[in-house]
Scaffold this motif. Structure first.
Motif, mmCIF file in Angstrom:
data_model
loop_
_atom_site.group_PDB
_atom_site.id
_atom_site.type_symbol
_atom_site.label_atom_id
_atom_site.label_comp_id
_atom_site.label_asym_id
_atom_site.label_seq_id
_atom_site.Cartn_x
_atom_site.Cartn_y
_atom_site.Cartn_z
ATOM 1 N N ASP A 28 0.810 -1.220 0.000
ATOM 2 C CA ASP A 28 0.000 0.000 0.000
ATOM 3 C C ASP A 28 0.845 1.271 0.000
ATOM 4 O OD1 ASP A 28 -2.315 -1.412 -0.099
ATOM 5 O OD2 ASP A 28 -3.011 -0.920 1.919
ATOM 6 N N ASN A 29 1.966 1.273 0.730
ATOM 7 C CA ASN A 29 2.790 2.481 0.829
ATOM 8 C C ASN A 29 3.556 2.787 -0.455
ATOM 9 O OD1 ASN A 29 1.961 2.948 3.434
ATOM 10 N ND2 ASN A 29 3.755 2.010 4.388
ATOM 11 N N ALA A 30 3.475 1.886 -1.431
ATOM 12 C CA ALA A 30 4.138 2.114 -2.717
ATOM 13 C C ALA A 30 3.169 2.576 -3.789
ATOM 14 C CB ALA A 30 4.839 0.833 -3.180
ATOM 15 N N ASN A 31 1.890 2.616 -3.476
ATOM 16 C CA ASN A 31 0.883 2.960 -4.477
ATOM 17 C C ASN A 31 1.105 4.356 -5.058
ATOM 18 O OD1 ASN A 31 -0.404 0.522 -4.152
ATOM 19 N ND2 ASN A 31 -2.011 1.324 -2.806
ATOM 20 N N GLY A 32 1.082 4.434 -6.388
ATOM 21 C CA GLY A 32 1.148 5.719 -7.073
ATOM 22 C C GLY A 32 2.529 6.322 -7.190
ATOM 23 N N LEU A 33 3.572 5.616 -6.756
ATOM 24 C CA LEU A 33 4.923 6.170 -6.778
ATOM 25 C C LEU A 33 5.719 5.654 -7.968
ATOM 26 C CD1 LEU A 33 5.846 5.797 -2.983
ATOM 27 C CD2 LEU A 33 4.870 7.793 -4.148
ATOM 28 N N ILE A 34 6.703 6.427 -8.403
ATOM 29 C CA ILE A 34 7.636 6.009 -9.441
ATOM 30 C C ILE A 34 9.031 6.456 -9.048
ATOM 31 C CG2 ILE A 34 5.941 6.062 -11.329
ATOM 32 C CD1 ILE A 34 7.138 8.760 -12.168
ATOM 33 N N GLY A 35 10.028 5.944 -9.779
ATOM 34 C CA GLY A 35 11.406 6.391 -9.619
ATOM 35 C C GLY A 35 11.963 6.178 -8.227
ATOM 36 N N THR A 36 12.759 7.133 -7.763
ATOM 37 C CA THR A 36 13.436 6.987 -6.462
ATOM 38 C C THR A 36 12.441 6.915 -5.310
ATOM 39 O OG1 THR A 36 13.705 9.395 -6.336
ATOM 40 C CG2 THR A 36 15.530 8.123 -7.265
ATOM 41 N N ALA A 37 11.295 7.557 -5.442
ATOM 42 C CA ALA A 37 10.287 7.493 -4.377
ATOM 43 C C ALA A 37 9.763 6.069 -4.222
ATOM 44 C CB ALA A 37 9.143 8.455 -4.659
ATOM 45 N N LEU A 38 9.501 5.398 -5.332
ATOM 46 C CA LEU A 38 9.049 4.009 -5.280
ATOM 47 C C LEU A 38 10.159 3.104 -4.756
ATOM 48 C CD1 LEU A 38 7.056 1.731 -5.829
ATOM 49 C CD2 LEU A 38 7.830 1.726 -8.220
ATOM 50 N N HIS A 39 11.375 3.338 -5.219
ATOM 51 C CA HIS A 39 12.512 2.528 -4.775
ATOM 52 C C HIS A 39 12.648 2.589 -3.250
ATOM 53 C CE1 HIS A 39 16.905 1.253 -5.891
ATOM 54 N NE2 HIS A 39 16.164 0.231 -5.488
ATOM 55 N N GLN A 40 12.574 3.790 -2.707
ATOM 56 C CA GLN A 40 12.691 3.962 -1.262
ATOM 57 C C GLN A 40 11.508 3.330 -0.528
ATOM 58 O OE1 GLN A 40 15.391 5.544 0.504
ATOM 59 N NE2 GLN A 40 14.327 4.388 2.112
ATOM 60 N N ALA A 41 10.307 3.485 -1.069
ATOM 61 C CA ALA A 41 9.121 2.915 -0.421
ATOM 62 C C ALA A 41 9.209 1.393 -0.366
ATOM 63 C CB ALA A 41 7.862 3.358 -1.147
ATOM 64 N N LEU A 42 9.653 0.773 -1.451
ATOM 65 C CA LEU A 42 9.788 -0.677 -1.458
ATOM 66 C C LEU A 42 10.878 -1.131 -0.497
ATOM 67 C CD1 LEU A 42 9.405 -1.462 -5.274
ATOM 68 C CD2 LEU A 42 7.721 -1.809 -3.462
ATOM 69 N N HIS A 43 11.970 -0.374 -0.441
ATOM 70 C CA HIS A 43 13.011 -0.684 0.547
ATOM 71 C C HIS A 43 12.435 -0.689 1.955
ATOM 72 C CE1 HIS A 43 16.628 -0.423 3.009
ATOM 73 N NE2 HIS A 43 16.072 0.625 3.584
ATOM 74 N N ASP A 44 11.671 0.323 2.284
ATOM 75 C CA ASP A 44 11.107 0.421 3.630
ATOM 76 C C ASP A 44 10.144 -0.728 3.923
ATOM 77 O OD1 ASP A 44 12.549 2.750 3.851
ATOM 78 O OD2 ASP A 44 10.842 4.078 3.507
ATOM 79 N N ILE A 45 9.453 -1.217 2.884
ATOM 80 C CA ILE A 45 8.511 -2.319 3.062
ATOM 81 C C ILE A 45 9.232 -3.633 3.344
ATOM 82 C CG2 ILE A 45 6.816 -3.765 1.845
ATOM 83 C CD1 ILE A 45 5.915 -1.164 0.397
ATOM 84 N N ILE A 46 10.344 -3.887 2.656
ATOM 85 C CA ILE A 46 11.013 -5.192 2.777
ATOM 86 C C ILE A 46 12.228 -5.159 3.698
ATOM 87 C CG2 ILE A 46 10.205 -5.845 0.484
ATOM 88 C CD1 ILE A 46 13.020 -5.410 -0.587
ATOM 89 N N ASP A 47 12.472 -4.017 4.309
ATOM 90 C CA ASP A 47 13.620 -3.850 5.199
ATOM 91 C C ASP A 47 13.407 -4.616 6.507
ATOM 92 O OD1 ASP A 47 16.072 -2.857 5.961
ATOM 93 O OD2 ASP A 47 15.270 -0.971 6.721
ATOM 94 N N ASN A 48 14.519 -4.796 7.250
ATOM 95 C CA ASN A 48 14.470 -5.398 8.595
ATOM 96 C C ASN A 48 13.792 -6.768 8.585
ATOM 97 O OD1 ASN A 48 15.682 -3.112 9.870
ATOM 98 N ND2 ASN A 48 13.720 -2.047 9.723
ATOM 99 N N HIS A 49 14.173 -7.595 7.620
ATOM 100 C CA HIS A 49 13.592 -8.933 7.552
ATOM 101 C C HIS A 49 14.125 -9.813 8.681
ATOM 102 C CE1 HIS A 49 17.397 -9.683 5.229
ATOM 103 N NE2 HIS A 49 17.323 -10.868 5.834
ATOM 104 N N THR A 50 13.413 -10.886 8.946
ATOM 105 C CA THR A 50 13.859 -11.859 9.931
ATOM 106 C C THR A 50 15.079 -12.584 9.386
ATOM 107 O OG1 THR A 50 11.611 -12.179 10.746
ATOM 108 C CG2 THR A 50 13.208 -13.914 11.246
ATOM 109 N N VAL A 51 16.174 -12.561 10.115
ATOM 110 C CA VAL A 51 17.436 -13.116 9.632
ATOM 111 C C VAL A 51 17.581 -14.552 10.116
ATOM 112 C CG1 VAL A 51 19.940 -12.851 9.609
ATOM 113 C CG2 VAL A 51 18.472 -10.820 9.673
ATOM 114 N N ILE A 52 17.787 -15.459 9.171
ATOM 115 C CA ILE A 52 18.088 -16.836 9.549
ATOM 116 C C ILE A 52 19.600 -17.028 9.519
ATOM 117 C CG2 ILE A 52 15.895 -17.612 8.596
ATOM 118 C CD1 ILE A 52 17.458 -18.918 6.306
#
Length: 356
Positions: A28-52
């Motif tokens: 949802d936080n990536a909706n309507g974004l392009i370019g660097t704004a989308l890149h950053q939004a996707l980073h924030d969504i998938i960041d801090n994953h559970t580390v195995i």
């Protein structure tokens, strides 16, 4: 990974929506974004994953990388739609030592771990650490991935090591088979997004600057991404890895994000919806590109052929609804073809791949 298709369908992105088990609201936080704004939004969504743990990769592989027959899904030995030269059994065939192909499988860092100093969490990130033949893994070493012109070594499934023919680089590269090129491309796009601005002290080498792809590599992987579209294998793997890491590869869930981040020309420049549709064939092609304009109404059009850095490498005017573009002098690679209606000031842009 795809089966046996080389045809590029410009509308392929939508065909994969709805198959992956994407949590409600995940993007949802990536909706309507392009370019660097989308890149950053996707980073924030998938960041801090559970580390195995690194050792935990072997425990995860029977869930994330299992063929329908229960064997290890090794992209360096498998032959999609055919018979692989050999197969591995989980745990039984885990490396140890190896002397030749088919001896054992180990953990391949698609994005080589020397590029990020073998640090965590990258060293055990399941999205790019995949099970592969140990010997082939050693041959790949930490070379970039690209198209091979002259091969110095060929694996039993057809993977290549040799001098690069991708425009912009001429060093040694490793080339996976066509059926898995898109898989590896989307792995690199994931790494460029998951570790965006988290790549201090990573290498600046022939293929990447930190986590980000150099222009030649970005263009080559984009071509692989278009030619080898998302498969059910990738979708299933994305869902499986999510159960371990609680993050996803956005470019498997939404392949169009690649265009929206790195190749969003129309989103910036288009003025208004043109009255015509463009059909281009063959795609990929070689010496001639045929253009057909459906519902063409104006008397004059202009065709601009651009490389992926936006440079115009060919410009031709024509009238009517059909035109043959001589592309024999263009180098192998991916191009943007822009057809402008000079009377209305509108245009359409499409992607075209030039083969040798």
């Amino acid at each position: 990974m795809k089966r046996k298709s080389t045809l590029i369908l410009l509308g392929f992105f939508a065909s994969y929506f709805g198959f992956a088990q994407i949590p409600t609201g995940y993007y949802d936080n990536a909706n309507g974004l392009i370019g660097t704004a989308l890149h950053q939004a996707l980073h924030d969504i998938i960041d801090n994953h559970t580390v195995i743990s690194y050792s935990g990769l072997h425990s995860a592989y029977p869930t994330t990388d299992k063929k329908p027959n229960g064997k290890v899904w090794d992209m360096y030995s498998d032959v999609p739609g055919g018979t692989p030269p050999y197969e591995f059994t989980f745990n039984t065939d885990k490396c140890g030592t190896y002397q030749k192909e088919g001896d054992c499988y180990n953990r391949e860092h698609s994005f080589p771990q020397s590029w990020f100093n073998e640090s965590s969490p990258m060293v055990s990130d399941l999205y790019h650490v995949v099970p592969t033949d140990g010997y082939v893994n050693g041959k790949r070493s930490n070379y970039p991935m690209g198209e091979v012109g002259t091969a110095s070594w060929t694996s039993q499934n057809g993977s290549l090591l040799g001098s690069c023919s991708s425009p912009g680089y001429s060093g040694t590269v490793f080339e996976p088979i066509d059926g898995y090129k898109g898989d590896f491309a989307r792995i690199f796009f994931y790494m460029a997004t998951r570790y965006l601005n988290e790549d201090n002290n990573w290498q600046n080498n022939a293929m990447v600057d930190g986590s980000q792809l150099k222009p030649w590599a970005l263009n080559q992987l984009y071509q692989w991404h278009l030619q080898d579209t998302v498969s059910q294998k990738e979708i299933n793997r994305n869902d499986a890895v999510y159960t371990y890491q609680n993050n996803r590869n956005p470019f498997v869930d939404h392949p169009e994000f690649v265009d929206s981040i790195w190749f969003f020309y129309d989103a910036i420049h288009n003025q208004k919806q043109p009255s015509f549709q463009v059909f281009a064939f063959p795609n990929p092609g070689t010496e001639v590109l045929n253009l057909h304009l459906n519902q063409a109404k104006s008397s004059q059009y202009i065709v601009e052929v651009m490389d992926l850095e936006g440079r115009i490498v060919m410009e031709v005017k024509f009238s009517g609804s059909d035109f043959k573009l001589n592309t024999a002098d263009l180098s192998k690679g991916l191009y943007l073809i822009r057809i402008e209606d000079q009377n209305q000031g509108t245009y359409q842009t499409l992607k075209w791949i030039k083969n040798e």
